[in-house]
Motif scaffolding. Structure first.
Motif, PDB file in Angstrom:
ATOM      1  N   LEU A   1      34.256  26.132  44.464  1.00 41.68           N
ATOM      2  CA  LEU A   1      34.510  25.519  43.158  1.00 41.68           C
ATOM      3  C   LEU A   1      35.828  25.975  42.546  1.00 41.68           C
ATOM      4  N   THR A   2      36.570  26.833  43.261  1.00 37.40           N
ATOM      5  CA  THR A   2      37.776  27.452  42.715  1.00 37.40           C
ATOM      6  C   THR A   2      39.034  26.860  43.344  1.00 37.40           C
ATOM      7  N   LEU A   3      39.939  26.390  42.484  1.00 38.28           N
ATOM      8  CA  LEU A   3      41.227  25.888  42.954  1.00 38.28           C
ATOM      9  C   LEU A   3      42.343  26.898  42.776  1.00 38.28           C
ATOM     10  N   GLY A   4      42.301  27.670  41.714  1.00 39.65           N
ATOM     11  CA  GLY A   4      43.373  28.621  41.452  1.00 39.65           C
ATOM     12  C   GLY A   4      42.893  29.805  40.642  1.00 39.65           C
ATOM     13  N   LEU A   5      43.639  30.898  40.716  1.00 38.26           N
ATOM     14  CA  LEU A   5      43.285  32.127  40.004  1.00 38.26           C
ATOM     15  C   LEU A   5      44.509  32.761  39.359  1.00 38.26           C
ATOM     16  N   GLU A   6      44.238  33.521  38.312  1.00 40.60           N
ATOM     17  CA  GLU A   6      45.191  34.465  37.745  1.00 40.60           C
ATOM     18  C   GLU A   6      44.571  35.843  37.926  1.00 40.60           C
ATOM     19  N   VAL A   7      45.340  36.770  38.509  1.00 42.70           N
ATOM     20  CA  VAL A   7      44.780  38.068  38.895  1.00 42.70           C
ATOM     21  C   VAL A   7      45.739  39.184  38.505  1.00 42.70           C
ATOM     22  N   VAL A   8      45.201  40.236  37.878  1.00 40.23           N
ATOM     23  CA  VAL A   8      45.963  41.454  37.622  1.00 40.23           C
ATOM     24  C   VAL A   8      45.779  42.377  38.827  1.00 40.23           C
ATOM     25  N   LEU A   9      46.894  42.776  39.417  1.00 36.03           N
ATOM     26  CA  LEU A   9      46.867  43.613  40.608  1.00 36.03           C
ATOM     27  C   LEU A   9      46.767  45.086  40.240  1.00 36.03           C
ATOM     28  N   ALA A  10      46.604  45.922  41.243  1.00 39.25           N
ATOM     29  CA  ALA A  10      46.329  47.344  41.008  1.00 39.25           C
ATOM     30  C   ALA A  10      47.477  48.061  40.311  1.00 39.25           C
TER      31      ALA A  10
ATOM     32  N   SER B   1      36.451  45.766  29.862  1.00 40.89           N
ATOM     33  CA  SER B   1      35.550  44.668  29.509  1.00 40.89           C
ATOM     34  C   SER B   1      36.373  43.410  29.255  1.00 40.89           C
ATOM     35  N   LEU B   2      36.001  42.330  29.921  1.00 38.67           N
ATOM     36  CA  LEU B   2      36.744  41.078  29.786  1.00 38.67           C
ATOM     37  C   LEU B   2      36.106  40.139  28.773  1.00 38.67           C
ATOM     38  N   SER B   3      35.214  40.652  27.953  1.00 38.58           N
ATOM     39  CA  SER B   3      34.435  39.792  27.056  1.00 38.58           C
ATOM     40  C   SER B   3      35.294  39.056  26.035  1.00 38.58           C
ATOM     41  N   ARG B   4      36.466  39.597  25.669  1.00 34.45           N
ATOM     42  CA  ARG B   4      37.319  38.927  24.681  1.00 34.45           C
ATOM     43  C   ARG B   4      38.222  37.865  25.308  1.00 34.45           C
ATOM     44  N   LEU B   5      38.322  37.850  26.637  1.00 40.06           N
ATOM     45  CA  LEU B   5      39.084  36.799  27.316  1.00 40.06           C
ATOM     46  C   LEU B   5      38.142  35.615  27.542  1.00 40.06           C
ATOM     47  N   ASP B   6      37.872  34.873  26.494  1.00 39.48           N
ATOM     48  CA  ASP B   6      36.798  33.887  26.548  1.00 39.48           C
ATOM     49  C   ASP B   6      37.249  32.486  26.157  1.00 39.48           C
ATOM     50  N   ARG B   7      38.530  32.185  26.363  1.00 41.51           N
ATOM     51  CA  ARG B   7      39.028  30.867  25.968  1.00 41.51           C
ATOM     52  C   ARG B   7      38.915  29.858  27.116  1.00 41.51           C
ATOM     53  N   VAL B   8      38.645  28.615  26.753  1.00 40.01           N
ATOM     54  CA  VAL B   8      38.863  27.492  27.661  1.00 40.01           C
ATOM     55  C   VAL B   8      40.303  27.058  27.445  1.00 40.01           C
ATOM     56  N   ARG B   9      41.164  27.297  28.413  1.00 40.09           N
ATOM     57  CA  ARG B   9      42.585  27.043  28.212  1.00 40.09           C
ATOM     58  C   ARG B   9      42.912  25.557  28.263  1.00 40.09           C
ATOM     59  N   THR B  10      42.458  24.879  29.297  1.00 36.44           N
ATOM     60  CA  THR B  10      42.713  23.439  29.418  1.00 36.44           C
ATOM     61  C   THR B  10      41.552  22.780  30.160  1.00 36.44           C
TER      62      THR B  10
ATOM     63  N   ASP C   1      43.776  39.561  26.062  1.00 34.78           N
ATOM     64  CA  ASP C   1      44.441  38.566  26.902  1.00 34.78           C
ATOM     65  C   ASP C   1      44.897  39.223  28.207  1.00 34.78           C
ATOM     66  N   THR C   2      45.480  38.411  29.066  1.00 32.87           N
ATOM     67  CA  THR C   2      45.897  38.901  30.381  1.00 32.87           C
ATOM     68  C   THR C   2      46.960  39.983  30.260  1.00 32.87           C
ATOM     69  N   ALA C   3      47.874  39.817  29.319  1.00 34.43           N
ATOM     70  CA  ALA C   3      48.933  40.818  29.154  1.00 34.43           C
ATOM     71  C   ALA C   3      48.345  42.183  28.821  1.00 34.43           C
ATOM     72  N   GLU C   4      47.306  42.215  27.988  1.00 34.44           N
ATOM     73  CA  GLU C   4      46.690  43.504  27.652  1.00 34.44           C
ATOM     74  C   GLU C   4      45.883  44.064  28.822  1.00 34.44           C
ATOM     75  N   VAL C   5      45.274  43.204  29.625  1.00 38.11           N
ATOM     76  CA  VAL C   5      44.612  43.695  30.843  1.00 38.11           C
ATOM     77  C   VAL C   5      45.650  44.346  31.753  1.00 38.11           C
TER      78      VAL C   5
END
Length: 500
Positions: free
Chosen positions: A162-171, A89-98, A49-53
């Motif tokens: 096609l993008t309205l919003g993002l969630e991003v992990v910063l450096a 690897s982001l392969s486990r972050l594979d959910r459709v949230r909403t 998930d994002t927290a682990e990234v």
């Protein structure tokens, strides 16, 4: 912090099964599909998930260890090849949230395979239009990081549109939560545009809010035979002028491209009886149920006006898929003809035919027997200007000419006010080419943004940005000096031996 301590820390949080260090486990993450570059990595981590990234990035930042994010690892320019450090690897972050039907939006995690995003939209009676040949394996995070285009750009735009919003992990491991489904938001800088197309050099995209569209009531697909690239451009203008955005695809193929597909693709059937200098795959979408009848009428008018030499209209979904398969298999079959020097470029739509004529003549003059395989998205000016080795020539000797052909093709693109990087990104393969063709002020701004968001240079180091050249370092009109390993070709010793 030592490398061992970092690995132990990551394993304690993510689980030892998701921190890979064995050579056989790490190896699949060291090269992309085309195998032009092979990197190295300390470990591959697979957060859930994002927290682990964020945790992994934060710990790597503390240890000053670089990180590179990977999705489906289907890139073509070396952008996902690690230069040491840790692969996330982001392969486990594979959910459709909403998915919100009224908003016509879907919120998905970066590891979702593109085809799954399409399917989720379809099951809700909507359309997510981004479509690529690799959609069964590429992941949406990588599509956004490279601002992917695909075959439906003509009607719906690139991934950025096609993008309205993002969630991003910063450096530094902080998370920017920009997951908003707003169509209008002028409250400050539009930060999402910094990260779409940045190839993971400014932050790691972990989720996105994407636009959905009404599904067309009907679609029609046709294959046209044309006298030349100029005739194809005129046919495009004719069709677009009559149906506007309902023309959802106009894909160009030269004769050589169709020939090699028919030669190497099992089950491929020649779509038209005769040979033509050029071809176009056309798709019309409609909110009404009669797209086929409408397109048939348009094609009849086009042939009557001598804008096309011949055409065939698919009479079923199966026939339509067979026509699309001819186009989508092009990248795959090129390898059967030997080495391929690839250019993913864009010019203004009005100058596409001029580019094809000039670049083809220049490359054929530069090497006897070279075979031009230039195809792509006519409607947005994006051409995959690929060169296939002369029959009987040594593959490696041919690929060694990559820098020379870059200069020929990219100079023409530049003269026509085009871009040397259209939809595949910059990565490693075009990084140093930017020194010759990118505005020095733009390069300076790119470096300033990188320094502000990633001051230690830990996010996907060595990609996109060439060595820093300030605007005052060159005289007006002066080109940067040639440097060993520049020119956009894979550096000596970097090829893994896989087909280009």
């Amino acid at each position: 912090m030592s490398n061992k301590s970092l690995i132990d820390t990551l394993a304690a949080r993510l689980g030892a099964a998701h921190v890979l260090t064995a050579p056989d486990d790490v190896a699949p993450h060291l090269a992309e599909t085309r195998g032009l570059y092979r990197g190295e990595a300390l470990a591959v981590v697979r957060p859930r998930d994002t927290a682990e990234v964020a945790f992994a990035v934060r710990e790597c930042a503390r240890a000053r260890v670089p990180v590179v994010a990977q999705g489906g690892n289907t890139g073509l320019v070396g952008g996902g090849v690690p230069a040491g450090g840790v692969v996330i690897s982001l392969s486990r972050l594979d959910r459709v949230r909403t998915l919100d039907v009224l908003d016509a939006t879907i919120t998905v995690e970066a590891g979702c395979v593109l085809a799954r995003v399409q399917q989720a939209a379809d099951e809700a009676g909507l359309l997510f239009p981004l479509s690529l040949a690799s959609e069964g394996s590429c992941r949406i995070g990588g599509n956004l990081a490279t601002n992917a285009g695909g075959t439906a750009v003509l009607a719906y735009g690139n991934a950025r549109e096609l993008t309205l919003g993002l969630e991003v992990v910063l450096a530094d491991g902080r998370v920017w939560n920009g997951l908003r489904a707003l169509r209008k938001d002028n409250a400050g800088y539009d930060l999402k545009h910094l990260f779409v197309g940045s190839e993971g050099t400014l932050g790691i995209i972990t989720a996105a809010v994407l636009k959905l569209f009404p599904k067309p009531a009907s679609r029609a697909t046709a294959f046209l035979g044309l006298a030349s690239a100029r005739a194809a451009l005129a046919a495009f203008g004719h069709l677009r002028g009559r149906v506007g955005p309902r023309l959802t695809a106009f894909e160009y193929l030269p004769r050589f491209a169709l020939e090699i597909v028919l030669r190497h693709l099992p089950g491929a059937v020649r779509p038209l009886a005769g040979d033509h200098a050029a071809y176009a795959l056309v798709e019309l979408s409609s909110p009404a149920p009669d797209a086929g009848a409408e397109l048939e009428g348009l094609l009849a008018g086009l042939i009557e006006a001598e804008g096309a030499e011949d055409a065939v209209l698919a009479q079923s979904d199966a026939q339509g898929r067979a026509l699309w398969r001819l186009r989508e298999s092009l990248s795959e079959v090129q390898g059967h003809e030997g080495g391929s020097i690839k250019h993913d470029v864009a010019v203004p739509v009005s100058r596409v035919a001029e580019f094809l004529e000039r670049a083809t003549a220049a490359c054929e003059a530069a090497m006897q027997g070279v075979r031009v395989c230039a195809f792509g998205h006519f409607g947005d000016g994006n051409i995959h200007f690929n060169l296939t080795q002369p029959p009987g020539m040594d593959r490696m000797a041919f690929l060694a000419a990559w820098p020379r052909f870059n200069r020929i093709v990219h100079d023409i693109v530049h003269e026509l006010d085009g871009s040397i990087a259209a939809e595949h990104g910059v990565g490693l393969i075009k990084r140093d080419e930017l020194l010759r063709y990118k505005d020095p002020v733009a390069l300076d701004l790119m470096h300033r943004l990188k320094a502000a968001l990633d001051p230690h240079g830990l996010l996907n180091p060595g990609k996109v940005l060439p060595d820093r050249v300030l605007p005052g370092d060159l005289l007006p009109g002066e080109a940067p000096p040639e440097r060993e390993g520049s020119g956009g070709a894979p550096a000596a010793g970097s090829r893994s031996g896989a087909a280009a």
